[in-house]
Design a protein around this motif. Structure first.
Motif, PDB file in Angstrom:
ATOM      1  N   GLU A 101      56.431  27.761  40.393  1.00 24.34           N
ATOM      2  CA  GLU A 101      55.224  28.373  40.940  1.00 24.34           C
ATOM      3  C   GLU A 101      55.559  29.101  42.234  1.00 24.34           C
ATOM      4  OE1 GLU A 101      50.601  27.200  42.176  1.00 24.34           O
ATOM      5  OE2 GLU A 101      52.036  25.627  41.678  1.00 24.34           O
ATOM      6  N   GLY A 102      54.878  30.212  42.483  1.00 29.62           N
ATOM      7  CA  GLY A 102      55.047  30.953  43.728  1.00 29.62           C
ATOM      8  C   GLY A 102      53.713  31.438  44.236  1.00 29.62           C
ATOM      9  N   ARG A 103      53.651  31.778  45.518  1.00 28.85           N
ATOM     10  CA  ARG A 103      52.398  32.208  46.130  1.00 28.85           C
ATOM     11  C   ARG A 103      52.591  33.511  46.897  1.00 28.85           C
ATOM     12  NH1 ARG A 103      48.530  27.923  46.613  1.00 28.85           N
ATOM     13  NH2 ARG A 103      47.530  29.002  48.334  1.00 28.85           N
ATOM     14  N   GLY A 104      51.510  34.298  46.914  1.00 28.23           N
ATOM     15  CA  GLY A 104      51.470  35.521  47.699  1.00 28.23           C
ATOM     16  C   GLY A 104      50.167  35.587  48.471  1.00 28.23           C
ATOM     17  N   GLY A 105      49.892  36.734  49.051  1.00 30.61           N
ATOM     18  CA  GLY A 105      48.702  36.902  49.873  1.00 30.61           C
ATOM     19  C   GLY A 105      47.509  37.410  49.096  1.00 30.61           C
ATOM     20  N   PRO A 106      46.466  37.911  49.799  1.00 33.99           N
ATOM     21  CA  PRO A 106      45.249  38.395  49.148  1.00 33.99           C
ATOM     22  C   PRO A 106      45.548  39.438  48.077  1.00 33.99           C
ATOM     23  CG  PRO A 106      44.921  38.249  51.514  1.00 33.99           C
ATOM     24  CD  PRO A 106      46.382  37.998  51.273  1.00 33.99           C
ATOM     25  N   ALA A 107      44.904  39.283  46.906  1.00 33.35           N
ATOM     26  CA  ALA A 107      45.189  40.176  45.785  1.00 33.35           C
ATOM     27  C   ALA A 107      43.930  40.490  44.991  1.00 33.35           C
ATOM     28  CB  ALA A 107      46.264  39.560  44.887  1.00 33.35           C
ATOM     29  N   ASN A 108      42.832  40.732  45.691  1.00 26.68           N
ATOM     30  CA  ASN A 108      41.598  41.157  45.041  1.00 26.68           C
ATOM     31  C   ASN A 108      41.707  42.641  44.710  1.00 26.68           C
ATOM     32  OD1 ASN A 108      38.766  42.248  44.890  1.00 26.68           O
ATOM     33  ND2 ASN A 108      38.259  40.106  45.265  1.00 26.68           N
ATOM     34  N   ALA A 109      41.214  43.032  43.555  1.00 25.60           N
ATOM     35  CA  ALA A 109      41.331  44.431  43.131  1.00 25.60           C
ATOM     36  C   ALA A 109      40.672  45.391  44.109  1.00 25.60           C
ATOM     37  CB  ALA A 109      40.731  44.605  41.739  1.00 25.60           C
ATOM     38  N   SER A 110      39.688  44.921  44.866  1.00 24.21           N
ATOM     39  CA  SER A 110      39.017  45.787  45.831  1.00 24.21           C
ATOM     40  C   SER A 110      39.958  46.239  46.947  1.00 24.21           C
ATOM     41  CB  SER A 110      37.812  45.070  46.440  1.00 24.21           C
ATOM     42  OG  SER A 110      38.223  43.947  47.202  1.00 24.21           O
ATOM     43  N   LEU A 111      41.069  45.530  47.117  1.00 24.19           N
ATOM     44  CA  LEU A 111      42.060  45.900  48.135  1.00 24.19           C
ATOM     45  C   LEU A 111      43.002  46.989  47.624  1.00 24.19           C
ATOM     46  CD1 LEU A 111      42.990  42.291  49.356  1.00 24.19           C
ATOM     47  CD2 LEU A 111      41.396  43.905  50.420  1.00 24.19           C
ATOM     48  N   GLY A 112      42.884  47.320  46.341  1.00 26.73           N
ATOM     49  CA  GLY A 112      43.749  48.323  45.731  1.00 26.73           C
ATOM     50  C   GLY A 112      44.779  47.679  44.826  1.00 26.73           C
ATOM     51  N   LEU A 113      45.069  48.329  43.699  1.00 24.65           N
ATOM     52  CA  LEU A 113      46.004  47.736  42.735  1.00 24.65           C
ATOM     53  C   LEU A 113      47.436  47.725  43.254  1.00 24.65           C
ATOM     54  CD1 LEU A 113      44.730  48.902  39.235  1.00 24.65           C
ATOM     55  CD2 LEU A 113      44.245  46.813  40.519  1.00 24.65           C
ATOM     56  N   ASP A 114      47.758  48.630  44.172  1.00 18.15           N
ATOM     57  CA  ASP A 114      49.104  48.591  44.764  1.00 18.15           C
ATOM     58  C   ASP A 114      49.316  47.267  45.494  1.00 18.15           C
ATOM     59  OD1 ASP A 114      49.781  51.071  43.800  1.00 18.15           O
ATOM     60  OD2 ASP A 114      49.347  52.147  45.659  1.00 18.15           O
ATOM     61  N   ALA A 140      44.924  37.183  36.030  1.00 14.07           N
ATOM     62  CA  ALA A 140      43.500  36.982  36.319  1.00 14.07           C
ATOM     63  C   ALA A 140      43.254  37.601  37.692  1.00 14.07           C
ATOM     64  CB  ALA A 140      43.177  35.490  36.338  1.00 14.07           C
ATOM     65  N   VAL A 141      42.537  38.712  37.730  1.00 16.42           N
ATOM     66  CA  VAL A 141      42.415  39.500  38.963  1.00 16.42           C
ATOM     67  C   VAL A 141      40.959  39.561  39.423  1.00 16.42           C
ATOM     68  CG1 VAL A 141      42.914  41.694  40.095  1.00 16.42           C
ATOM     69  CG2 VAL A 141      44.384  40.901  38.218  1.00 16.42           C
ATOM     70  N   ALA A 142      40.685  38.959  40.563  1.00 20.22           N
ATOM     71  CA  ALA A 142      39.339  39.031  41.138  1.00 20.22           C
ATOM     72  C   ALA A 142      38.981  40.488  41.430  1.00 20.22           C
ATOM     73  CB  ALA A 142      39.276  38.214  42.427  1.00 20.22           C
ATOM     74  N   GLY A 143      37.759  40.857  41.119  1.00 21.11           N
ATOM     75  CA  GLY A 143      37.291  42.203  41.429  1.00 21.11           C
ATOM     76  C   GLY A 143      37.684  43.273  40.435  1.00 21.11           C
ATOM     77  N   LEU A 144      38.355  42.921  39.342  1.00 22.32           N
ATOM     78  CA  LEU A 144      38.790  43.927  38.366  1.00 22.32           C
ATOM     79  C   LEU A 144      37.633  44.235  37.401  1.00 22.32           C
ATOM     80  CD1 LEU A 144      41.290  45.595  37.562  1.00 22.32           C
ATOM     81  CD2 LEU A 144      41.865  43.793  35.935  1.00 22.32           C
ATOM     82  N   ILE A 145      36.551  44.677  37.969  1.00 26.07           N
ATOM     83  CA  ILE A 145      35.339  44.877  37.177  1.00 26.07           C
ATOM     84  C   ILE A 145      34.875  46.327  37.182  1.00 26.07           C
ATOM     85  CG2 ILE A 145      33.680  44.407  39.036  1.00 26.07           C
ATOM     86  CD1 ILE A 145      32.165  42.645  36.938  1.00 26.07           C
ATOM     87  N   GLU A 146      35.261  47.069  38.199  1.00 23.63           N
ATOM     88  CA  GLU A 146      34.881  48.483  38.308  1.00 23.63           C
ATOM     89  C   GLU A 146      35.662  49.301  37.278  1.00 23.63           C
ATOM     90  OE1 GLU A 146      35.734  51.902  41.570  1.00 23.63           O
ATOM     91  OE2 GLU A 146      34.994  49.988  42.341  1.00 23.63           O
TER      92      GLU A 146
END
Length: 303
Positions: free
Chosen positions: A34-47, A79-85
Motif C-alpha cells: 500500500e502507498g499514500r499520496g496527497g489530495p486527489a479530488n478531480a476538482s483539483l485537476g486530473l494532472d 475511485a476518484v472523488a469529484g469525477l462527476i462533471e
C-alpha cells in the motif's frame, strides 16, 4: 511474489480530497503493498490526480520485496472523488497513462460496487467532501457530490468552513465567543486579515482539517462546537433520508466523518444501516475485472 511478465498485477486507488491511497494486488486478490499520496479530488485537476496516484503507486512498489514491477504491468482501477462533471469525465478517457489498462469512476460509485458486490444498496461518503450514490433495481443515481462550496453538505470541508465563519463572528462580537472559537482562530490566524489571506488559497482539505478541533471541543460540551456538530449531523440525516426516499433499503456510511458523527445522527435511521461485503478497494478491483465505468484506451505515456 513469484510472477512472470505476463502475470497481471492490479492497482486499486481511492482518490479523495485529503489523500490518495493505492493498494497493489496479485491475480488471486491478495494485497501486496500500500502507498499514500496527497489530495486527489478531480476538482483539483486530473494532472494532480494522476500525479498523486503515481506518487502513491511508487511508494507501494517500493515496499515489494525482491521484485521490480514496471507501471506498464499494472491494471488500474481508480475511485476518484469529484469525477462527476462531464467535461472532466471526457478528459479522463483521453489522458495519456503508463498502465496496462486504466478504468475509473466516482469514489461513491466504486465504494457502492465494493460494499454491495454489484447489487442494490446506497453508499454515503462524508469525508472532505460528501456524496451519495445508490443502485435500486434498474435505477442508479447520485445525491449531492457537486463540490465545495456549492454542495458537499455534511462534509468535513463544510464543517470546517462553518467553524471558521463562526469563530470570526465571535471575534467581531456579532455572536458570543467560546474556548472553541479561540482555538479555531489560533489554528488559522490571530486576526481577521490573516484568516482572509489564508482563505484565498485554502482548499477543501484545509477546511476539513479543522474538524478535529470541532469534535474535540464538542466532547468538552462547548456550546458553539456542539451546535456546529448538530448542524452537520442534520445535514447528513437529510442525505440518508434522501436516499431512503428513493427506495434504497440499505445505506453504508463511510468517510472520515462517518465514525465521529455517528453518535449525533438520528437514531431512527439506524435501521437502514448496511453490513458491507467489501470496501472501495474491492470495488476498484471489480471495476477493472468487470470493465465497468470509464475505460481509458489512450496510448501509453512514460512517467
Amino acid at each position: 511474489m513469484a510472477t512472470t511478465e505476463d502475470t497481471p498485477v492490479y492497482l486499486a486507488a481511492d482518490c479523495g480530497g485529503s489523500h490518495c491511497r493505492v493498494r497493489l494486488y496479485d491475480e488471486d486478490g491478495m494485497m501486496l503493498a500500500e502507498g499514500r499520496g496527497g489530495p486527489a479530488n478531480a476538482s483539483l485537476g486530473l494532472d494532480q490526480v494522476m500525479s498523486e496516484i503515481f506518487r502513491a503507486t511508487r511508494a507501494a512498489l517500493g515496499k515489494l520485496d525482491g521484485e521490480t514491477i514496471p507501471l506498464s504491468r499494472l491494471h488500474a482501477g481508480l475511485a476518484v472523488a469529484g469525477l462527476i462533471e462531464q467535461e472532466r469525465r471526457e478528459e479522463f478517457v483521453r489522458i495519456p497513462h503508463p498502465f496496462a489498462s486504466m478504468t475509473a469512476e466516482t469514489d461513491a460509485f466504486v465504494a457502492q460496487l465494493g460494499a454491495f458486490a454489484g447489487g442494490d444498496g446506497g453508499i454515503l461518503i462524508t469525508g472532505t467532501g460528501s456524496c451519495g450514490f445508490a443502485v435500486a433495481g434498474s435505477e442508479k443515481f447520485y445525491i449531492g457530490g457537486w463540490g465545495f462550496p456549492v454542495s458537499d453538505q455534511g462534509s468535513g470541508a463544510r464543517l470546517g468552513h462553518l467553524a471558521l465563519r463562526r469563530a470570526l463572528q465571535a471575534y467581531d462580537e456579532i455572536l458570543p465567543s467560546s474556548p472553541f472559537c479561540k482555538a479555531i482562530l489560533k489554528e488559522v490566524g490571530t486576526h481577521p486579515p490573516e484568516i482572509a489571506r489564508w482563505s484565498f488559497s485554502a482548499r477543501p482539505a484545509d477546511y476539513a482539517a479543522l474538524t478535529r478541533i470541532v469534535f474535540t471541543y464538542a466532547k468538552k460540551e462547548d456550546e458553539v462546537a456542539v451546535n456546529l456538530v448538530r448542524t452537520i449531523a442534520e445535514e447528513i440525516n437529510q442525505l440518508i433520508r434522501a436516499l431512503v426516499k428513493r427506495d434504497v433499503e440499505e445505506v453504508h456510511h463511510i468517510g472520515g466523518l462517518a465514525e465521529p458523527i455517528q453518535p449525533w445522527l438520528d437514531k431512527s435511521l439506524g435501521r437502514y444501516t448496511a453490513q458491507p461485503r467489501g470496501d472501495v478497494f474491492d470495488g476498484a478491483l471489480r471495476l477493472v475485472n468487470n470493465r465497468t465505468g470509464l475505460i481509458n484506451k489512450s496510448g501509453k505515456a512514460r512517467v
